[in-house]
Scaffold this active site. Structure first.
Site, PDB file in Angstrom:
ATOM      1  N   CYS A 169       0.840  -1.201   0.000  1.00 58.27           N
ATOM      2  CA  CYS A 169       0.000   0.000   0.000  1.00 58.27           C
ATOM      3  C   CYS A 169       0.877   1.254   0.000  1.00 58.27           C
ATOM      4  O   CYS A 169       1.389   1.666   1.053  1.00 58.27           O
ATOM      5  CB  CYS A 169      -0.930  -0.009   1.216  1.00 58.27           C
ATOM      6  N   CYS A 224      -0.439   4.175   2.054  1.00 52.22           N
ATOM      7  CA  CYS A 224      -0.250   3.999   3.496  1.00 52.22           C
ATOM      8  C   CYS A 224       1.209   4.217   3.889  1.00 52.22           C
ATOM      9  O   CYS A 224       1.507   4.916   4.851  1.00 52.22           O
ATOM     10  CB  CYS A 224      -0.633   2.579   3.918  1.00 52.22           C
ATOM     11  N   ASP A 225       2.125   3.602   3.162  1.00 50.67           N
ATOM     12  CA  ASP A 225       3.505   3.518   3.624  1.00 50.67           C
ATOM     13  C   ASP A 225       4.481   4.418   2.864  1.00 50.67           C
ATOM     14  O   ASP A 225       5.570   4.703   3.375  1.00 50.67           O
ATOM     15  CB  ASP A 225       3.985   2.063   3.536  1.00 50.67           C
TER      16      ASP A 225
HETATM   17  C1  LIG Z   1       0.297  -3.642   5.236  1.00 50.75           C
HETATM   18  C2  LIG Z   1      -0.864  -2.691   5.200  1.00 50.75           C
HETATM   19  C3  LIG Z   1      -0.691  -1.414   5.674  1.00 50.75           C
HETATM   20  C4  LIG Z   1      -1.764  -0.513   5.638  1.00 50.75           C
HETATM   21  N1  LIG Z   1      -1.564   0.744   6.148  1.00 50.75           N
HETATM   22  C5  LIG Z   1      -2.589   1.622   6.148  1.00 50.75           C
HETATM   23  C6  LIG Z   1      -2.418   2.942   6.657  1.00 50.75           C
HETATM   24  O1  LIG Z   1      -1.319   3.323   7.081  1.00 50.75           O
HETATM   25  N2  LIG Z   1      -3.499   3.774   6.641  1.00 50.75           N
HETATM   26  C7  LIG Z   1      -4.722   3.377   6.161  1.00 50.75           C
HETATM   27  O2  LIG Z   1      -5.667   4.170   6.200  1.00 50.75           O
HETATM   28  N3  LIG Z   1      -4.905   2.149   5.646  1.00 50.75           N
HETATM   29  C8  LIG Z   1      -3.880   1.266   5.626  1.00 50.75           C
HETATM   30  N4  LIG Z   1      -4.043   0.011   5.088  1.00 50.75           N
HETATM   31  C9  LIG Z   1      -5.362  -0.320   4.503  1.00 50.75           C
HETATM   32  C10 LIG Z   1      -6.351  -0.661   5.638  1.00 50.75           C
HETATM   33  O3  LIG Z   1      -5.757  -1.623   6.473  1.00 50.75           O
HETATM   34  C11 LIG Z   1      -7.645  -1.216   5.062  1.00 50.75           C
HETATM   35  O4  LIG Z   1      -8.212  -0.263   4.187  1.00 50.75           O
HETATM   36  C12 LIG Z   1      -8.660  -1.490   6.184  1.00 50.75           C
HETATM   37  O5  LIG Z   1      -8.110  -2.400   7.129  1.00 50.75           O
HETATM   38  C13 LIG Z   1      -9.939  -2.085   5.632  1.00 50.75           C
HETATM   39  O6  LIG Z   1     -10.771  -2.341   6.705  1.00 50.75           O
HETATM   40  P1  LIG Z   1     -11.970  -3.386   6.641  1.00 50.75           P
HETATM   41  O7  LIG Z   1     -12.626  -3.302   7.975  1.00 50.75           O
HETATM   42  O8  LIG Z   1     -12.781  -3.157   5.437  1.00 50.75           O
HETATM   43  O9  LIG Z   1     -11.313  -4.833   6.423  1.00 50.75           O
HETATM   44  P2  LIG Z   1     -10.096  -5.611   7.078  1.00 50.75           P
HETATM   45  O10 LIG Z   1      -9.222  -4.749   7.871  1.00 50.75           O
HETATM   46  O11 LIG Z   1      -9.510  -6.384   5.945  1.00 50.75           O
HETATM   47  O12 LIG Z   1     -10.815  -6.657   8.069  1.00 50.75           O
HETATM   48  C14 LIG Z   1     -11.616  -7.710   7.591  1.00 50.75           C
HETATM   49  C15 LIG Z   1     -11.800  -8.766   8.681  1.00 50.75           C
HETATM   50  O13 LIG Z   1     -12.777  -9.741   8.230  1.00 50.75           O
HETATM   51  C16 LIG Z   1     -12.382 -11.033   8.652  1.00 50.75           C
HETATM   52  N5  LIG Z   1     -12.982 -12.077   7.798  1.00 50.75           N
HETATM   53  C17 LIG Z   1     -12.831 -12.237   6.452  1.00 50.75           C
HETATM   54  N6  LIG Z   1     -13.538 -13.325   6.033  1.00 50.75           N
HETATM   55  C18 LIG Z   1     -14.143 -13.851   7.130  1.00 50.75           C
HETATM   56  C19 LIG Z   1     -15.004 -14.983   7.356  1.00 50.75           C
HETATM   57  N7  LIG Z   1     -15.405 -15.799   6.374  1.00 50.75           N
HETATM   58  N8  LIG Z   1     -15.430 -15.260   8.624  1.00 50.75           N
HETATM   59  C20 LIG Z   1     -15.055 -14.447   9.641  1.00 50.75           C
HETATM   60  N9  LIG Z   1     -14.251 -13.354   9.487  1.00 50.75           N
HETATM   61  C21 LIG Z   1     -13.796 -13.065   8.250  1.00 50.75           C
HETATM   62  C22 LIG Z   1     -10.851 -10.978   8.538  1.00 50.75           C
HETATM   63  O14 LIG Z   1     -10.277 -11.941   9.396  1.00 50.75           O
HETATM   64  C23 LIG Z   1     -10.519  -9.546   8.975  1.00 50.75           C
HETATM   65  O15 LIG Z   1     -10.258  -9.475  10.348  1.00 50.75           O
HETATM   66  C24 LIG Z   1      -3.016  -0.917   5.119  1.00 50.75           C
HETATM   67  C25 LIG Z   1      -3.185  -2.220   4.631  1.00 50.75           C
HETATM   68  C26 LIG Z   1      -2.129  -3.100   4.676  1.00 50.75           C
HETATM   69  C27 LIG Z   1      -2.328  -4.511   4.160  1.00 50.75           C
END
Ligand SMILES: Cc1cc2nc3c(=O)[nH]c(=O)nc-3n(C[C@H](O)[C@H](O)[C@H](O)COP(=O)(O)OP(=O)(O)OC[C@H]3O[C@@H](n4cnc5c(N)ncnc54)[C@H](O)[C@@H]3O)c2cc1C
Length: 367
Positions: free
Chosen positions: A146, A149-150
């Site tokens: 990302c 992000c980084d």
């Molecule tokens: C390395 C990295 C660094 C990042 N740094 C930043 C940053 O600095 N700033 C920023 O704004 N964004 C950053 N991001 C992006 C940010 O993390 C995502 O946009 C955000 O986490 C999305 O949130 P979400 O709640 O949609 O999903 P997620 O954070 O992906 O959470 C989804 C959850 O659903 C669960 N899940 C999936 N399928 C199932 C299932 N079948 N049963 C039960 N549970 C399930 C997963 O286990 C997970 O815990 C980064 C991403 C990465 C990978």
């Protein structure tokens, strides 16, 4: 098997799911939040994607930045404070054909009046040595998926960086990184890009981007103290290898939304992102809402995930209050199954009959 009946069930404990939990718990809806247990192979951790990163510098409210896991611990504490119930299980099956919707885990059958899907997306990785998360590799210590992000982190400023990929994401990441990097080497397996013409043109015109064609990254090199120092590249036609020094590697080969569970039951785009109305978080199934990265191929940020998590909770609350919710087609639907047409002229009752949406016309019809 134990059976649970709940008004609001949320799947996923990333920023989207936990924000939906905070809002629906404060609205006294006693949400049940289900998240998958930690599983390295399937890349799941309660708390979502931010659990695998270090510095988060762009989440508002933290002027000095915050560590990803600390931010998610604070989200969770806030959701707990208002009475969110947590369950750590994999959802293995869902049936969205009628309400209550039915979800299955290894130990539970869960009946949900409304469902908020916040299962996120996973970055695709190359699977090469050095790419795994610290301490196994340099993930979070010079390897990222990302750039937004980084990219602005001090370790990448005024340094030569590598971006891997040939699609729109790779062009976007490379172009973005030129704001900070001295040079961006874009490594691509073929001699042509998959990216749209406009994105290609932008990248080709950028003097800081150099293209390395027909080449694969074999390994990411470095030291735990210094992070990434280089990559081992192989020309895929000649098999010749060489080392390229770099301070960072951005893998930009796409994302996969975690939506396999819902295939055939919810409308999705060609990649698998769930389609929502965008002015609400409603999916094509009334009572099912989607928020965060699972429905957002564009922004994919913690703050946008949290924002749509808030929207999903308010949409679910509205639906449970028997109020109309805006659907992807522009019509509005109530819990009872009444459809208000997109032009707001008529209401289609659950039995298929149509009545006017104007009180005066309705009164005249009744006379
Ligand atoms: C390395 C990295 C660094 C990042 N740094 C930043 C940053 O600095 N700033 C920023 O704004 N964004 C950053 N991001 C992006 C940010 O993390 C995502 O946009 C955000 O986490 C999305 O949130 P979400 O709640 O949609 O999903 P997620 O954070 O992906 O959470 C989804 C959850 O659903 C669960 N899940 C999936 N399928 C199932 C299932 N079948 N049963 C039960 N549970 C399930 C997963 O286990 C997970 O815990 C980064 C991403 C990465 C990978």
């Amino acid at each position: 098997m134990r059976t649970l009946d709940r008004e609001v069930v949320i799947i996923g404990s990333g920023p989207a799911g936990l924000t939906a939990a905070i809002y629906s718990a404060r609205a006294n809806l006693k949400p049940l939040l289900i998240d998958a247990p930690p599983d390295a192979a399937r890349q799941t951790t309660p708390g979502g994607q931010l659990m695998i990163t270090t510095d988060v510098e762009n989440y508002p409210g933290f002027p000095e930045g915050i560590q990803g896991p600390d931010l998610m611990a604070a989200f969770r504490k806030q959701a707990e404070r208002f009475g969110t119930e947590f369950l750590e299980e994999w959802i293995t099956e869902v049936d969205l054909s009628e309400r209550p919707f039915q979800l299955q885990t290894a130990d539970y059958v869960i009946n949900a009046q409304t469902l908020i899907i916040a299962t996120g997306a996973s970055a695709k990785w190359l699977g090469i040595p050095g790419e795994a998360k610290v301490p196994k590799g340099f993930g979070g210590n010079g390897v990222s998926a990302c750039a937004t992000c980084d990219g602005p982190l001090p370790g990448f400023r005024n340094k030569d960086l590598v971006v891997v990929g040939g699609g729109d994401t790779a062009m976007e990441e490379a172009t973005f990184l030129t704001r900070y990097a001295s040079k961006v080497n874009l490594v691509h397996r073929r001699d042509k890009l998959r990216a749209s013409k406009i994105m290609q043109d932008k990248a080709f015109q950028n003097p800081k981007i150099e293209f390395i064609w027909n080449t694969g990254v074999q390994e990411i090199l470095g030291e735990p103290e210094t992070g990434v120092t280089g990559v081992r590249l192989r020309h895929l036609h000649t098999n010749k290898e060489h080392l390229l020094p770099t301070a960072g590697v951005f893998i930009a080969i796409g994302h996969k939304p975690n939506t396999d569970l819902f295939k055939g039951q919810l409308d999705m785009d060609e990649v698998g992102y769930i389609k929502t109305s965008h002015r609400s978080t409603a999916t094509n199934v009334p009572g099912v809402f989607a928020c965060g990265d699972v429905q957002d191929a564009t922004y994919r940020q913690a703050v946008t995930a949290a924002g749509t998590g808030c929207m999903a909770a308010l949409d679910a609350e509205r639906f449970l209050d028997h109020l109309p919710v805006l659907m992807p087609g522009g019509d509005e639907v109530t819990m009872e199954g009444e459809h208000i047409t997109a032009d707001h002229q008529a209401i289609i009752e659950p039995d298929g009959s149509m009545v006017s949406n104007h009180p005066e016309t309705l009164a005249a019809q009744k006379k």
